[in-house]
Motif scaffolding. Sequence first.
Motif, PDB file in Angstrom:
ATOM      1  N   ARG A  27      -8.870  41.367  22.568  1.00  0.00           N
ATOM      2  CA  ARG A  27      -9.366  41.691  21.228  1.00  0.00           C
ATOM      3  C   ARG A  27      -9.542  43.191  21.143  1.00  0.00           C
ATOM      4  O   ARG A  27     -10.221  43.798  21.958  1.00  0.00           O
ATOM      5  CB  ARG A  27     -10.685  40.985  20.924  1.00  0.00           C
ATOM      6  N   LEU A  28      -8.917  43.800  20.137  1.00  0.00           N
ATOM      7  CA  LEU A  28      -8.991  45.237  19.950  1.00  0.00           C
ATOM      8  C   LEU A  28     -10.223  45.605  19.134  1.00  0.00           C
ATOM      9  O   LEU A  28     -10.853  44.743  18.517  1.00  0.00           O
ATOM     10  CB  LEU A  28      -7.714  45.733  19.248  1.00  0.00           C
ATOM     11  N   ALA A  29     -10.559  46.876  19.119  1.00  0.00           N
ATOM     12  CA  ALA A  29     -11.768  47.353  18.439  1.00  0.00           C
ATOM     13  C   ALA A  29     -11.782  46.985  16.956  1.00  0.00           C
ATOM     14  O   ALA A  29     -12.840  46.767  16.373  1.00  0.00           O
ATOM     15  CB  ALA A  29     -11.908  48.859  18.606  1.00  0.00           C
ATOM     16  N   ASP A  30     -10.587  46.892  16.341  1.00  0.00           N
ATOM     17  CA  ASP A  30     -10.524  46.576  14.917  1.00  0.00           C
ATOM     18  C   ASP A  30     -10.558  45.073  14.643  1.00  0.00           C
ATOM     19  O   ASP A  30     -10.444  44.635  13.502  1.00  0.00           O
ATOM     20  CB  ASP A  30      -9.287  47.204  14.282  1.00  0.00           C
ATOM     21  N   GLY A  31     -10.687  44.265  15.709  1.00  0.00           N
ATOM     22  CA  GLY A  31     -10.775  42.819  15.553  1.00  0.00           C
ATOM     23  C   GLY A  31      -9.460  42.085  15.727  1.00  0.00           C
ATOM     24  O   GLY A  31      -9.449  40.864  15.879  1.00  0.00           O
ATOM     25  N   CYS A  32      -8.348  42.800  15.692  1.00  0.00           N
ATOM     26  CA  CYS A  32      -7.041  42.164  15.915  1.00  0.00           C
ATOM     27  C   CYS A  32      -6.952  41.668  17.348  1.00  0.00           C
ATOM     28  O   CYS A  32      -7.570  42.225  18.251  1.00  0.00           O
ATOM     29  CB  CYS A  32      -5.908  43.159  15.669  1.00  0.00           C
ATOM     30  N   THR A  62      -0.007  38.208  12.576  1.00  0.00           N
ATOM     31  CA  THR A  62       0.690  39.176  11.727  1.00  0.00           C
ATOM     32  C   THR A  62       2.201  39.006  11.735  1.00  0.00           C
ATOM     33  O   THR A  62       2.873  39.500  10.850  1.00  0.00           O
ATOM     34  CB  THR A  62       0.398  40.626  12.164  1.00  0.00           C
ATOM     35  N   LEU A  70       1.221  48.834  17.147  1.00  0.00           N
ATOM     36  CA  LEU A  70      -0.001  49.143  16.412  1.00  0.00           C
ATOM     37  C   LEU A  70       0.233  50.086  15.241  1.00  0.00           C
ATOM     38  O   LEU A  70      -0.717  50.522  14.589  1.00  0.00           O
ATOM     39  CB  LEU A  70      -1.041  49.726  17.374  1.00  0.00           C
ATOM     40  N   TRP A  92      -0.441  59.033  20.126  1.00  0.00           N
ATOM     41  CA  TRP A  92      -1.358  57.911  19.950  1.00  0.00           C
ATOM     42  C   TRP A  92      -2.520  58.090  20.916  1.00  0.00           C
ATOM     43  O   TRP A  92      -2.426  58.844  21.887  1.00  0.00           O
ATOM     44  CB  TRP A  92      -0.644  56.577  20.158  1.00  0.00           C
TER      45      TRP A  92
END
Length: 81
Positions: free
Chosen positions: A11-16, A34, A56, A65
């Motif tokens: 799980r990434l910081a943005d919730g994805c 997605t 991403l 990045w």
Amino acid sequence: MAEDLKVRRERLADGCVLRVTLDDPYWVCELEGTGETVVSGSDSGRLTGAMLADLLGYDVAHEEWPTWIDDLAATFERDMR
């Protein structure tokens, strides 16, 4: 081969949720829900930060990045081999 298939989710910081699959020598990276996917070529056999950055949304040919992306790729590479 199916018996060599390894899958990990992060799980990434943005919730994805990033799903990374190693079907040696191919790496398949997907943002769950997605339809966005990148696949490594058989010639490299390595998961790179550029692959994850591309997935991403970074224009890897023209922009930098965050280093956490390279760190995450290195962690997957180390832990899934």
